[in-house]
Write an enzyme that holds these catalytic residues in place. Sequence first.
Site: not given
Ligand code: SIN
Length: 278
Positions: A96, A98, A254, A269
């Site tokens: 995805h 974000d 990612h 995050r």
């Molecule tokens: C995410 O998708 O924002 C998290 C990525 C992760 O936890 O490695």
Amino acid sequence: MSLTIEAANGVGAYISNVDLQSIQPEDIARLRNALGEYGVLFFREQSLTPEAHIEFARAFGNININRFFKPTDTHPEIAEVRKEAHQANNIGEQWHTDHSYDQEPALGSILVARELPSTGGDTVFSSMFAAYDGLPANVKTRIDRLTATHSSRHAFGPEAYSDDDKDDFSGRLGNTTKATQDAVHPVAIVHPISGKRAIYVNPDFTVRVNELSEGDSRSLLDYLYEHCQHEQFTHRFQWQSGSVAFWDNRATWHKALNDYPGQARLMHRITVEGERLH
Ligand code: SIN
């Protein structure tokens, strides 16, 4: 010694000789350009406090407080990406980018490792610049004229969770009634920093290509999704204590690997606001 940038295999760059806890303004400008060039920046051996994490993020724009993730108890600007040892699902397992469901999608996210499993829990990134460049010319011409609808409804709304998943995600993801965002963006965007073209559809949030029939939209998305996952466009980032990754949502996909059953993983995050895409 000045900051150094070393391209990673597939996508991204490793940044050294920088302390994110006390970053200098000239380094911010270099990192912004590097983000536009490489799509994701990897840092090692940092010791970033939550306050410095917030300050570093603010150097790139306003902070977007995520509607669906649980924030830390002390800092609403910081979202927890958490999986406890007894939980089955992780957050972000599917490819995805974000916030593509927002009208002005987030620039990117800065992820700081806080608690890691003894093995596993890597994050894989894919370059949407390289994926676009790798398309046949006729497909580029075709997608340059198309737009797609993205939505948060199916991903974070009430229908996103089975009863089992609801329990498993309880306390981590929530606010299902706030999943009301739909947005239309070009299928291939011009990147706001570098001006390079990038594919901007993703398996988690893109619902359909607007100008095509349902069937043709599905076929095109399936074709692009398979293409974007080719190994030559990807880099698997192995987290260590002190690791930080800063990705640009307009240049990368990612996914977080869920391969550490029985162990916990906690990441902090911060998401930085972006702009309308063209
Ligand atoms: C995410 O998708 O924002 C998290 C990525 C992760 O936890 O490695």
